[in-house]
Motif scaffolding. Structure first.
Motif, PDB file in Angstrom:
ATOM      1  N   TYR A   7      41.904  44.515  33.258  1.00 55.14           N
ATOM      2  CA  TYR A   7      41.688  44.265  34.674  1.00 55.14           C
ATOM      3  C   TYR A   7      40.641  43.194  34.930  1.00 55.14           C
ATOM      4  N   LEU A   8      39.539  43.276  34.216  1.00 55.78           N
ATOM      5  CA  LEU A   8      38.464  42.319  34.457  1.00 55.78           C
ATOM      6  C   LEU A   8      38.242  41.354  33.309  1.00 55.78           C
ATOM      7  N   GLY A   9      38.851  41.621  32.172  1.00 53.10           N
ATOM      8  CA  GLY A   9      38.679  40.746  31.041  1.00 53.10           C
ATOM      9  C   GLY A   9      37.397  40.988  30.267  1.00 53.10           C
ATOM     10  N   TYR A  10      36.772  42.137  30.455  1.00 54.87           N
ATOM     11  CA  TYR A  10      35.571  42.437  29.686  1.00 54.87           C
ATOM     12  C   TYR A  10      35.371  43.933  29.598  1.00 54.87           C
ATOM     13  N   TYR A  11      34.480  44.305  28.730  1.00 57.55           N
ATOM     14  CA  TYR A  11      34.089  45.703  28.589  1.00 57.55           C
ATOM     15  C   TYR A  11      32.715  45.909  29.225  1.00 57.55           C
ATOM     16  N   ILE A  12      32.485  47.106  29.706  1.00 55.74           N
ATOM     17  CA  ILE A  12      31.140  47.503  30.111  1.00 55.74           C
ATOM     18  C   ILE A  12      30.465  47.935  28.821  1.00 55.74           C
ATOM     19  N   HIS A  13      29.426  47.231  28.435  1.00 52.47           N
ATOM     20  CA  HIS A  13      28.825  47.445  27.126  1.00 52.47           C
ATOM     21  C   HIS A  13      27.656  48.414  27.111  1.00 52.47           C
ATOM     22  N   ASN A  14      26.941  48.525  28.209  1.00 50.46           N
ATOM     23  CA  ASN A  14      25.696  49.266  28.128  1.00 50.46           C
ATOM     24  C   ASN A  14      25.343  49.961  29.438  1.00 50.46           C
ATOM     25  N   THR A  15      24.263  50.690  29.379  1.00 54.72           N
ATOM     26  CA  THR A  15      23.814  51.458  30.539  1.00 54.72           C
ATOM     27  C   THR A  15      23.482  50.544  31.708  1.00 54.72           C
ATOM     28  N   ALA A  16      22.859  49.402  31.444  1.00 59.42           N
ATOM     29  CA  ALA A  16      22.507  48.485  32.525  1.00 59.42           C
ATOM     30  C   ALA A  16      23.756  48.020  33.278  1.00 59.42           C
ATOM     31  N   ASP A  17      24.817  47.668  32.557  1.00 56.49           N
ATOM     32  CA  ASP A  17      26.069  47.271  33.210  1.00 56.49           C
ATOM     33  C   ASP A  17      26.630  48.402  34.063  1.00 56.49           C
ATOM     34  N   MET A  18      26.566  49.615  33.535  1.00 57.30           N
ATOM     35  CA  MET A  18      27.072  50.781  34.281  1.00 57.30           C
ATOM     36  C   MET A  18      26.258  51.005  35.557  1.00 57.30           C
ATOM     37  N   LEU A  19      24.947  50.847  35.456  1.00 56.69           N
ATOM     38  CA  LEU A  19      24.095  51.041  36.630  1.00 56.69           C
ATOM     39  C   LEU A  19      24.387  50.001  37.712  1.00 56.69           C
ATOM     40  N   TRP A  20      24.593  48.756  37.312  1.00 60.75           N
ATOM     41  CA  TRP A  20      24.917  47.736  38.316  1.00 60.75           C
ATOM     42  C   TRP A  20      26.301  47.962  38.913  1.00 60.75           C
ATOM     43  N   LEU A  21      27.229  48.436  38.114  1.00 58.07           N
ATOM     44  CA  LEU A  21      28.559  48.743  38.645  1.00 58.07           C
ATOM     45  C   LEU A  21      28.456  49.865  39.679  1.00 58.07           C
ATOM     46  N   TRP A  22      27.673  50.899  39.363  1.00 60.87           N
ATOM     47  CA  TRP A  22      27.444  52.011  40.296  1.00 60.87           C
ATOM     48  C   TRP A  22      26.797  51.495  41.582  1.00 60.87           C
ATOM     49  N   TYR A  23      25.788  50.658  41.445  1.00 61.21           N
ATOM     50  CA  TYR A  23      25.090  50.074  42.591  1.00 61.21           C
ATOM     51  C   TYR A  23      26.049  49.232  43.443  1.00 61.21           C
ATOM     52  N   ASP A  24      26.811  48.364  42.800  1.00 58.90           N
ATOM     53  CA  ASP A  24      27.743  47.503  43.532  1.00 58.90           C
ATOM     54  C   ASP A  24      28.759  48.322  44.314  1.00 58.90           C
ATOM     55  N   TYR A  25      29.271  49.366  43.684  1.00 58.89           N
ATOM     56  CA  TYR A  25      30.239  50.231  44.360  1.00 58.89           C
ATOM     57  C   TYR A  25      29.612  50.859  45.613  1.00 58.89           C
ATOM     58  N   HIS A  26      28.471  51.497  45.442  1.00 60.87           N
ATOM     59  CA  HIS A  26      27.877  52.236  46.556  1.00 60.87           C
ATOM     60  C   HIS A  26      27.369  51.333  47.673  1.00 60.87           C
ATOM     61  N   THR A  27      26.866  50.158  47.351  1.00 62.00           N
ATOM     62  CA  THR A  27      26.437  49.262  48.426  1.00 62.00           C
ATOM     63  C   THR A  27      27.645  48.708  49.180  1.00 62.00           C
ATOM     64  N   GLU A  28      28.698  48.351  48.442  1.00 61.48           N
ATOM     65  CA  GLU A  28      29.872  47.790  49.109  1.00 61.48           C
ATOM     66  C   GLU A  28      30.578  48.829  49.977  1.00 61.48           C
ATOM     67  N   ILE A  29      30.733  50.030  49.485  1.00 65.24           N
ATOM     68  CA  ILE A  29      31.387  51.075  50.278  1.00 65.24           C
ATOM     69  C   ILE A  29      30.586  51.367  51.538  1.00 65.24           C
ATOM     70  N   PHE A  30      29.266  51.425  51.413  1.00 64.86           N
ATOM     71  CA  PHE A  30      28.422  51.641  52.589  1.00 64.86           C
ATOM     72  C   PHE A  30      28.608  50.503  53.590  1.00 64.86           C
ATOM     73  N   ASP A  31      28.524  49.261  53.107  1.00 63.91           N
ATOM     74  CA  ASP A  31      28.661  48.122  54.015  1.00 63.91           C
ATOM     75  C   ASP A  31      30.035  48.083  54.671  1.00 63.91           C
ATOM     76  N   ARG A  32      31.063  48.475  53.961  1.00 60.20           N
ATOM     77  CA  ARG A  32      32.410  48.505  54.557  1.00 60.20           C
ATOM     78  C   ARG A  32      32.517  49.544  55.661  1.00 60.20           C
ATOM     79  N   SER A  33      31.650  50.539  55.650  1.00 57.00           N
ATOM     80  CA  SER A  33      31.693  51.582  56.680  1.00 57.00           C
ATOM     81  C   SER A  33      31.026  51.132  57.979  1.00 57.00           C
ATOM     82  N   LEU A  34      30.333  50.014  57.948  1.00 58.04           N
ATOM     83  CA  LEU A  34      29.594  49.538  59.117  1.00 58.04           C
ATOM     84  C   LEU A  34      30.466  48.644  59.996  1.00 58.04           C
TER      85      LEU A  34
END
Length: 121
Positions: A7-34
Motif C-alpha cells: 500500500y505504501l511501499g514501506y514497512y513500519i520499522h520501529n516504535t517511533a514510526d508507529m507513534l507518528w502513525l498513531w499521532y497522524d491518524y488521531h490528529t487527522e480524524i479530529f480535524d476532519r470532525s471540525l
C-alpha cells in the motif's frame, strides 16, 4: 500480501514510526470532525480548520497528542532524536493523510497499537 509494503511501499520499522502513525491518524480524524476545513496544501486527503475557535481546538488536540507520544516514546526508550528522524522521514512526508489513516486502521485491527493503549489507561 504485506499491506504496508503493497500500500505504501514501506514497512513500519520501529516504535517511533508507529507513534507518528498513531499521532497522524488521531490528529487527522479530529480535524476532519471540525467544521470549516480546507484541503491541506499538497495533500487533498488531509484537512486543516480555517476558523476560530476550530483552529485553536485543532492546535490544542495536536499538542496533547504530541505530549502523549513523546511520553510513550520515553517510556519505551525511544530517544527524541529517533522521534525527530521518524517525524522528518521522507516516507512519512510523501504519504497522503488517507494512506496513513488506512495503514493505521489495518495495523490497529491487528493489535499493533496495544502498547499505546496500555500507556493511556
Amino acid at each position: 500480501m504485506n499491506f504496508q509494503r503493497e500500500y505504501l511501499g514501506y514497512y513500519i520499522h520501529n516504535t517511533a514510526d508507529m507513534l507518528w502513525l498513531w499521532y497522524d491518524y488521531h490528529t487527522e480524524i479530529f480535524d476532519r470532525s471540525l467544521p470549516y476545513t480546507v484541503a491541506t496544501p499538497g495533500d487533498e486527503t488531509g484537512v486543516i480548520p480555517t476558523r476560530f475557535p476550530y483552529t485553536i481546538w485543532s492546535h490544542n488536540n495536536a499538542q496533547k497528542l504530541l505530549n502523549d507520544i513523546y511520553g510513550i516514546a520515553k517510556a519505551h526508550g525511544v530517544s527524541e532524536e529517533e522521534m525527530f528522524r521518524a517525524k522528518m522521514s521522507e516516507v512519512r512526508g510523501r504519504s497522503s493523510s488517507q494512506d496513513r489513516i488506512d495503514l493505521f486502521l489495518n495495523l490497529d485491527k491487528k493489535g499493533q497499537f496495544e502498547f499505546i493503549k496500555d500507556m493511556n489507561n
